[in-house]
Write a protein that holds these residues in place. Structure first.
Motif, PDB file in Angstrom:
ATOM      1  N   ASP A  30       0.833  -1.209   0.000  1.00  0.00           N
ATOM      2  CA  ASP A  30       0.000   0.000   0.000  1.00  0.00           C
ATOM      3  C   ASP A  30       0.867   1.259   0.000  1.00  0.00           C
ATOM      4  N   ARG A  34       0.969   4.256  -2.839  1.00  0.00           N
ATOM      5  CA  ARG A  34       0.787   5.664  -2.500  1.00  0.00           C
ATOM      6  C   ARG A  34       2.002   6.496  -2.917  1.00  0.00           C
ATOM      7  N   GLU A  37       1.745   7.046  -6.673  1.00  0.00           N
ATOM      8  CA  GLU A  37       0.751   8.084  -6.974  1.00  0.00           C
ATOM      9  C   GLU A  37       1.312   9.475  -6.691  1.00  0.00           C
ATOM     10  N   LYS A  38       2.032   9.599  -5.586  1.00  0.00           N
ATOM     11  CA  LYS A  38       2.608  10.898  -5.233  1.00  0.00           C
ATOM     12  C   LYS A  38       3.698  11.312  -6.229  1.00  0.00           C
ATOM     13  N   PHE A  78       6.460   8.199   3.249  1.00  0.00           N
ATOM     14  CA  PHE A  78       6.025   6.855   2.874  1.00  0.00           C
ATOM     15  C   PHE A  78       7.210   5.888   2.824  1.00  0.00           C
TER      16      PHE A  78
END
Length: 240
Positions: A30, A34, A37-38, A78
């Protein structure tokens, strides 16, 4: 303790391990999604900034660059979370490996004690009593006395044959528990520069270059009370 009991206790200890590993791997996946996407958001913001930079006022440029900086900071956050999860997962598995090593060491000690009490040389010598094994060992020793060279330098070759069972069964060391290849990426510790196994103790010097030590390598049987410093750090403290 019987073999079945050792196995039962160990299986109980790792009962929840698959679920915990699955949870951590899912969280890491996950975090990867993320992060990707960032990164796409950062690319889009950078393209917009490059295309419109000439038409933007100074305050708008600062605001746009701040958005890109915030996105990079989120990516780093992240990534740090993923590294922490990976370390936690590694320690989780390593803890069970160390317990397995310790259980194997205790089990081999119990086997050794049972062999000493039963009066037999080893599990391979079923039906051969000490007197028979002694004569075979003496014959092998007489044939090998004339050999010299590198074999004599080996620690195993330096062991003298003894008619007593306690000497014939070599003292078991934790490092002898598992004779299997070690992951070259696994970190090493202690004065022996080996991987972690069995009981280990940490040096209380925060600047200690080694940090962790096997009990056997520093002549410990139980964890000492209070602070403990490794031999190297103890010498350094005396010099000061």
């Amino acid at each position: 303790m019987a073999t079945a009991i050792y196995l039962e206790h160990y299986l109980d200890s790792i009962e929840n391990l698959p679920c915990e590993l699955q949870r951590n791997f899912t969280l890491m996946r996950d975090l990867d999604n993320r992060t990707e996407e960032k990164k796409g958001e950062i690319d889009k913001l950078a393209e917009e900034y490059i295309a419109n930079v000439k038409n933007l006022a100074s305050e708008q440029r600062v605001e746009h660059l701040q958005k890109i900086q915030n996105a990079y900071s989120k990516c780093k956050e992240f990534s740090d979370d993923k590294v922490q999860l990976a370390m936690q997962t590694y320690e989780m598995v390593d803890k069970h490996i160390r317990r397995l090593d310790a259980d194997l060491a205790r089990f081999e000690n119990e086997l050794k004690e049972k062999l000493e009490l039963s009066g037999y040389e080893s599990t391979d010598g079923r039906g051969l009593k000490k007197s028979d094994m002694r004569s075979q060992r003496e014959k092998r020793g007489s044939r090998g006395r004339g050999r010299k060279g590198s074999d004599e330098d080996s620690p195993k070759k330096k062991k003298k044959a003894s008619p007593d069972l306690s000497d014939a069964l070599l003292p078991m060391q934790p490092s002898d528990v598992l004779d299997m290849p070690v992951d070259p990426n696994e970190p090493t510790y202690c004065l022996c520069h080996q991987v972690s196994y069995g009981e280990m103790i940490g040096c209380d010097n925060p600047d200690c270059p080694i940090e962790w030590f096997h009990f056997a390598c520093v002549d410990l049987a139980t964890k000492p009370k209070g602070k403990w410093f490794c031999p190297r750090c103890t010498q350094d403290r005396k010099k000061k």
